[in-house]
Design an enzyme around this catalytic site. Structure first.
Site, PDB file in Angstrom:
ATOM      1  N   LYS A   1      39.755  31.618  33.429  1.00 12.58           N
ATOM      2  CA  LYS A   1      40.666  31.169  32.357  1.00 12.58           C
ATOM      3  C   LYS A   1      39.939  30.323  31.328  1.00 12.58           C
ATOM      4  CE  LYS A   1      44.604  30.296  35.418  1.00 12.58           C
ATOM      5  NZ  LYS A   1      44.120  29.689  36.680  1.00 12.58           N
TER       6      LYS A   1
ATOM      7  N   LYS B   1      32.257  35.200  37.401  1.00 13.78           N
ATOM      8  CA  LYS B   1      33.635  35.713  37.551  1.00 13.78           C
ATOM      9  C   LYS B   1      34.437  35.503  36.269  1.00 13.78           C
ATOM     10  CE  LYS B   1      36.479  31.924  39.235  1.00 13.78           C
ATOM     11  NZ  LYS B   1      37.832  31.708  39.648  1.00 13.78           N
TER      12      LYS B   1
ATOM     13  N   LYS C   1      33.290  22.812  39.191  1.00 11.42           N
ATOM     14  CA  LYS C   1      34.238  22.137  38.281  1.00 11.42           C
ATOM     15  C   LYS C   1      33.696  20.778  37.852  1.00 11.42           C
ATOM     16  CE  LYS C   1      37.977  25.070  38.710  1.00 11.42           C
ATOM     17  NZ  LYS C   1      39.351  25.453  38.693  1.00 11.42           N
TER      18      LYS C   1
HETATM   19  N1  AQP Z   1      37.819  36.655  38.486  1.00 14.84           N
HETATM   20  C1  AQP Z   1      38.677  36.715  39.481  1.00 14.84           C
HETATM   21  N2  AQP Z   1      38.781  37.855  40.202  1.00 14.84           N
HETATM   22  C2  AQP Z   1      39.664  37.957  41.230  1.00 14.84           C
HETATM   23  N3  AQP Z   1      40.505  36.958  41.590  1.00 14.84           N
HETATM   24  C3  AQP Z   1      40.448  35.806  40.892  1.00 14.84           C
HETATM   25  N4  AQP Z   1      41.133  34.649  40.980  1.00 14.84           N
HETATM   26  C4  AQP Z   1      40.703  33.787  40.027  1.00 14.84           C
HETATM   27  N5  AQP Z   1      39.730  34.354  39.306  1.00 14.84           N
HETATM   28  C5  AQP Z   1      39.541  35.622  39.816  1.00 14.84           C
HETATM   29  C6  AQP Z   1      42.196  34.416  41.952  1.00 14.84           C
HETATM   30  O1  AQP Z   1      43.366  34.073  41.226  1.00 14.84           O
HETATM   31  C7  AQP Z   1      44.148  33.180  42.000  1.00 14.84           C
HETATM   32  C8  AQP Z   1      44.585  32.007  41.159  1.00 14.84           C
HETATM   33  O2  AQP Z   1      43.493  31.244  40.803  1.00 14.84           O
HETATM   34  P1  AQP Z   1      43.666  29.770  40.243  1.00 14.84           P
HETATM   35  O3  AQP Z   1      44.928  29.595  39.531  1.00 14.84           O
HETATM   36  O4  AQP Z   1      43.299  28.805  41.306  1.00 14.84           O
HETATM   37  O5  AQP Z   1      42.636  29.774  39.143  1.00 14.84           O
HETATM   38  P2  AQP Z   1      41.140  29.605  39.198  1.00 14.84           P
HETATM   39  O6  AQP Z   1      40.494  30.196  40.387  1.00 14.84           O
HETATM   40  O7  AQP Z   1      40.853  28.198  38.895  1.00 14.84           O
HETATM   41  O8  AQP Z   1      40.948  30.571  38.026  1.00 14.84           O
HETATM   42  P3  AQP Z   1      39.999  30.475  36.911  1.00 14.84           P
HETATM   43  O9  AQP Z   1      40.424  31.495  35.969  1.00 14.84           O
HETATM   44  O10 AQP Z   1      38.607  30.572  37.407  1.00 14.84           O
HETATM   45  O11 AQP Z   1      40.266  29.051  36.287  1.00 14.84           O
HETATM   46  P4  AQP Z   1      39.232  28.042  35.727  1.00 14.84           P
HETATM   47  O12 AQP Z   1      38.611  28.715  34.562  1.00 14.84           O
HETATM   48  O13 AQP Z   1      40.087  26.874  35.347  1.00 14.84           O
HETATM   49  O14 AQP Z   1      38.270  27.754  36.822  1.00 14.84           O
HETATM   50  C9  AQP Z   1      43.324  32.799  43.205  1.00 14.84           C
HETATM   51  O15 AQP Z   1      43.761  33.554  44.308  1.00 14.84           O
HETATM   52  C10 AQP Z   1      41.926  33.206  42.825  1.00 14.84           C
HETATM   53  O16 AQP Z   1      41.174  33.564  43.946  1.00 14.84           O
END
Ligand code: AQP
Length: 334
Positions: free
Chosen positions: A200, A197, A115
């Site tokens: 978002k 992965k 990040k």
């Molecule tokens: N690609 C993924 N596959 C499986 N599980 C996933 N999670 C996130 N991406 C995947 C799981 O979703 C839950 C919520 O995650 P979060 O709200 O903490 O979001 P994040 O991990 O920050 O998701 P993003 O999409 O990757 O956001 P950005 O793009 O902002 O970094 C968690 O249980 C996570 O494990």
């Protein structure tokens, strides 16, 4: 363990629209745990401001996320669904735990490194101490398990280390949580770069299936999914593109991976991608319909926000008071 029942905490950030990875890796599995556990599912809006947010948008997205939790099948009578910012014990315990966490530990967190690389203009202290707040989230509810995607495993290991360190000094204060990670779906990959992965914040919209994408968009994105050389539908480590699609199709249809390989033997990538798109669209359709209905029922959602925050506040404060006493803060005069 809470009041003699096993408990769990999990949450998601209100930073964007939920995607298929969030759903298959976490949310979908939550629904199956409500009978066995006292459950707490949070919209983690304190975590969201580690990245700069537009205030009105953040409020809108937080409500949308809370509504999606219910639309995806979480019964708010059985599961405590609430906003993190409505329960001040999260921030209070986080401060205490930050005094039991070493900078060396935080320096090793891969999510911080990722990040920080994405947000070079805003590498704030909150982004760095994010895992401590997450530890507080989990430990406040004496969680036995934490159902998450595989990307969160490192944070849960740190949570366990902090809890064990605290317990070693003050006695049995915290339950030591275990990560609860499903065998399939715990790491859904980008449709455009299958070695990354699904996320978002991916700049390429074709890389991510959002839960509220309409059927045509879902099918179009799957048709454009990057696949590997060859044309066979086989679940192999060195074919990450098709492997990811097989995994998604398997969860969406409930079919075993071996059966999918047999079903699509000799039928080629084009036909398979279309089948995956259609299966995902029909899996998401009922969730989208329920989401739209719930959006029109403001009073119902408001009621859930109020009563569930009160419940979360009650349990969170029980743990917080115990911790405050253990570390030596003076008792309140009533
Ligand atoms: N690609 C993924 N596959 C499986 N599980 C996933 N999670 C996130 N991406 C995947 C799981 O979703 C839950 C919520 O995650 P979060 O709200 O903490 O979001 P994040 O991990 O920050 O998701 P993003 O999409 O990757 O956001 P950005 O793009 O902002 O970094 C968690 O249980 C996570 O494990």
């Amino acid at each position: 363990m809470l009041d003699g029942k096993k408990s769990l905490f999990s949450g998601m950030q209100a930073t964007g629209t939920l995607h298929l990875g969030n759903y298959l890796g976490a949310l979908k599995n939550w629904v199956e745990l409500e009978d066995e556990y006292e459950t707490f599912y949070c919209v983690v809006d304190l975590h969201s401001i580690t990245i700069r947010q537009d205030p009105a948008e953040l409020r809108r997205k937080a409500r949308s996320l809370l509504t999606l939790y219910i639309a995806a099948g979480l019964n708010p009578e059985k599961n405590c669904i609430y906003y993190q910012s409505h329960v001040s014990a999260h921030a209070q315990l986080s401060w205490i735990l930050s005094c039991f966490t070493y900078m060396g530990e935080l320096n090793r967190m891969t999510q911080f490194k990722d990040k920080a690389a994405k947000h070079v203009g805003n590498i704030n202290a909150g982004l760095y101490t994010y895992p401590v707040l997450m530890a507080a989230d989990i430990l406040l509810f004496q969680s036995d398990i934490v159902p998450v995607g595989v990307d969160q495993k490192q944070h849960i290991e740190l949570t366990r280390d902090i809890a064990e360190r605290f317990n070693a000094i003050y006695g049995d204060v915290f339950t030591i949580p275990e990560p609860y990670i499903m065998k399939t779906g715990s790491k859904i990959m980008s449709l455009q770069e299958p070695e990354k992965k699904m996320s978002k914040s991916d700049e390429n919209v074709n890389a991510t299936i959002f839960l509220l994408d309409d059927t045509d968009t879902i099918i179009r994105k799957f048709k454009r999914a990057v696949t590997d050389s060859g044309n066979e539908i086989l679940y192999l480590e060195d074919k990450p593109g098709i492997k990811n699609l097989i995994e998604i199709y398997s969860i969406a249809t409930g079919k075993a991976i071996k059966d999918i390989e047999i079903e699509f033997d000799g039928r080629g990538y084009g036909e398979f991608k279309l089948a995956v798109g259609e299966a995902v669209a029909s899996m998401l359709k009922p969730i989208q319909e329920r989401y739209n209905q719930l959006g029109q029922n403001k009073d119902y959602i408001d009621g859930i926000i109020k009563t569930n925050a009160e419940k979360a506040d009650y349990y969170a404060n029980k743990t917080l008071r115990k911790v405050q006493k253990k570390v030596g803060f003076p008792e309140r005069i009533r």
